[in-house]
Design an enzyme around this catalytic site. Structure first.
Site, PDB file in Angstrom:
ATOM      1  N   GLU A 294      86.872 -10.016  66.938  1.00 28.91           N
ATOM      2  CA  GLU A 294      85.414  -9.577  67.627  1.00 28.91           C
ATOM      3  C   GLU A 294      85.780  -9.340  69.170  1.00 28.91           C
ATOM      4  OE1 GLU A 294      82.677  -9.346  65.722  1.00 28.91           O
ATOM      5  OE2 GLU A 294      83.731 -10.108  64.004  1.00 28.91           O
TER       6      GLU A 294
ATOM      7  N   CYS B 109      78.482 -10.086  74.871  1.00 27.99           N
ATOM      8  CA  CYS B 109      78.970  -8.987  74.202  1.00 27.99           C
ATOM      9  C   CYS B 109      77.975  -7.917  73.610  1.00 27.99           C
ATOM     10  CB  CYS B 109      80.061  -9.056  73.137  1.00 27.99           C
ATOM     11  SG  CYS B 109      79.376 -10.295  71.797  1.00 27.99           S
TER      12      CYS B 109
END
Ligand code: NAP
Length: 485
Positions: free
Chosen positions: A252, A287
């Protein structure tokens, strides 16, 4: 405060006996010491995990789940202590840690404890053509054994538990490394895991630096899978290490996410607030933050005025102060990176519409690493500012004329984590939703999370999906058992 590694159910000093300073970003002063562990500690942790694996994997799922529920309860009972530590360690507003980070960590543990109990395997009946004969195929989902979980500093306990909860629920033993920049809440969770009744060696937490501890976890032959959240550059290094060793990998990584506002959007105050939050929540250190704000040209000027007015009300301040919307950036190195990106935006010809500089807070936070919410316009999508992940409180405004141009700009990035769309036209939302090259698309919302949904990005934002059954699938090996009758 001196933190310890959790290995084999006990708290240990690192083999090196050396420690790293952990800083409070709001004051720039060290307040804790984190083990500077190395491959020796990782080896001890992996051996403990190997010993723990058979017993943990064989334990009935209800009993594994019970221990995770207990751990969640213990964290929830100490919500204030966890939130205070998370805020102090990361610089985020205390209120945010209390309302988002720690409750979400509790939810992660509870969600996967419940999910493993209700998860079912698949079976396929193979017919032979003759009644009474054939075969039944059962897909077993067996734990992998020892797995590595490596997490970043921006949502420390939130992302740490997002990894260890499914790994443990699925019956694996874990060797985990939190970011050494924000190690405190993971260390506290480690202590509570003993009280929660996790058998020794089932969860091991080795603190230290990425190139020593993280790398040793990824390289270790007994570690069967690595779940990593962090930057794209580190993800590439991990992939290069893990691929020739044939390990399962979940990556990720970073993002350069677009928020796209069409002229027909419902720009109520609430929605405008969400759009602002999507750029600046957690100082922009999420993010999923929308750092490129694409606005249809017909409403551009009016929108910019309202947007800047709202951003202007955001208060940067002491994370302990309930009135602070933004706290400090996580480290001096990150502060330097973000301010250098703003300088670069100026050099590229960007106009700074607000912010653009460090903020000095009087009193106890006078030396802290604070940056004002910054909005920039006048840069093409291919400018470095619009291509590189800044991961701070910096948003660029980009006008577009029509849907095709919006799509081209939004997809014009190497990243593909998350996009948000603001429009009343649901046919458009569906059309663009299917064409946007991102793992997650939000329509008329942002960061509305349901733990059952797949989570992750495409392109340079990563490989694999976390969340729901995707995480349980990642942390298990499917095996087909064919029984002829
Ligand atoms: P990072 O520098 O890549 O570090 C992430 C973790 O990896 C840290 O624990 C780090 O340890 C460790 N690490 C560093 N080098 C390693 C190596 N060679 N082998 C194994 N582990 C290693 O990322 P960060 O700066 O902490 O986090 C910010 C980044 O994370 C941003 O790019 C952000 O977009 C991304 N992120 C992505 C998601 C998502 O879900 N896609 C969520 C949150 C954050 P050290 O701390 O010692 O370096």
């Amino acid at each position: 405060m001196r933190l310890a590694n959790l290995i084999d159910g006990h708290l240990h000093a690192p083999a090196s006996m050396s420690y790293l300073d952990v800083f409070e970003p709001a004051t720039a002063a060290p307040f804790a010491h984190c083990p500077d562990s190395d491959a020796t500690d990782v080896e001890t942790a992996v051996q403990a995990a190997r010993r723990a694996t058979p017993g943990w994997a064989a334990m009935p799922v209800e009993q594994r789940a019970q221990r995770l529920f207990r751990l969640a309860d213990l964290i929830e009972a100490r919500l204030d202590a966890f939130a205070a530590l998370e805020s102090r360690d990361s610089g985020k507003p205390l209120q945010l840690a209390r309302s988002v980070d720690i409750p979400r960590a509790v939810s992660n543990l509870r969600y996967f404890a419940a999910a493993i109990v209700t998860w079912s395997s698949e079976s396929h009946a193979t017919e032979s053509g003759t009644p009474g004969t054939g075969a039944i195929n059962v897909t077993l989902r067996q734990p992998l054994g020892v797995v590595g979980c490596i997490s970043p500093w921006n949502l420390p306990l939130y992302l740490f538990t997002w990894k260890i909860a499914p790994a443990l629920a699925a019956g694996n033993a874990v060797v985990a490394k939190p970011s050494e920049i924000t190690p405190c809440t993971a260390a506290l969770l480690g202590e509570l895991s003993i009280e929660a009744g996790l058998p020794p060696g089932v969860l091991n937490i080795v603190h230290g630096r990425g190139p020593s501890v993280g790398q040793a976890i990824v390289e270790h032959p007994a570690v069967k899978a690595v779940s990593f959240t962090g930057s794209t550059a580190t993800g590439a290094r991990i992939a290069a290490t893990a691929a020739p060793r044939f390990k399962k990998l979940s990556l990720e990584l970073g993002g350069k996410n677009p928020a796209i506002v069409f002229a027909d959007a419902d720009l109520s105050d609430d929605n405008l607030d969400t759009i602002v939050r999507s750029g600046f929540a957690n100082q922009g250190e999420i993010c999923l933050c929308g750092s490129r704000l694409l606005v249809q040209r017909s409403i551009y000027e009016r929108f910019r005025e309202r947007y800047l007015e709202r951003v202007g009300t955001l208060r940067v301040g002491d994370p302990e102060d309930a009135r602070s919307d933004l706290g400090a950036l996580v480290s001096k190195a990150h502060f330097d990176k973000v301010t250098a990106c703003i300088t670069q935006a100026r050099t590229e010809g960007g106009r700074i519409l607000c912010g653009g500089e460090a903020v000095r807070i009087d009193g106890r936070c006078a030396d802290g690493w604070f940056v004002a919410p910054t909005v920039i316009e006048g840069l093409d999508n291919d400018a470095a500012t619009n291509q590189q992940e800044i991961f701070g409180p910096v948003v660029t405004l980009i006008p577009f004329d029509d849907e095709a141009e919006a799509l081209a700009i939004a997809n014009g990035t190497g990243y593909g984590l998350a996009a948000s769309l603001w429009t009343r036209d649901l046919a458009r939302a569906h059309r663009l939703g299917t064409q946007l090259d991102f793992g997650i698309v939000w329509v008329n919302c942002w960061m509305l999370r349901d733990l059952r949904t797949p989570f992750g990005g495409v392109k340079h934002s990563g490989i694999g999906r976390e969340g729901g059954v995707e995480a349980l699938r990642f942390f298990t090996e499917p095996k087909n058992l064919c029984i002829r009758y």
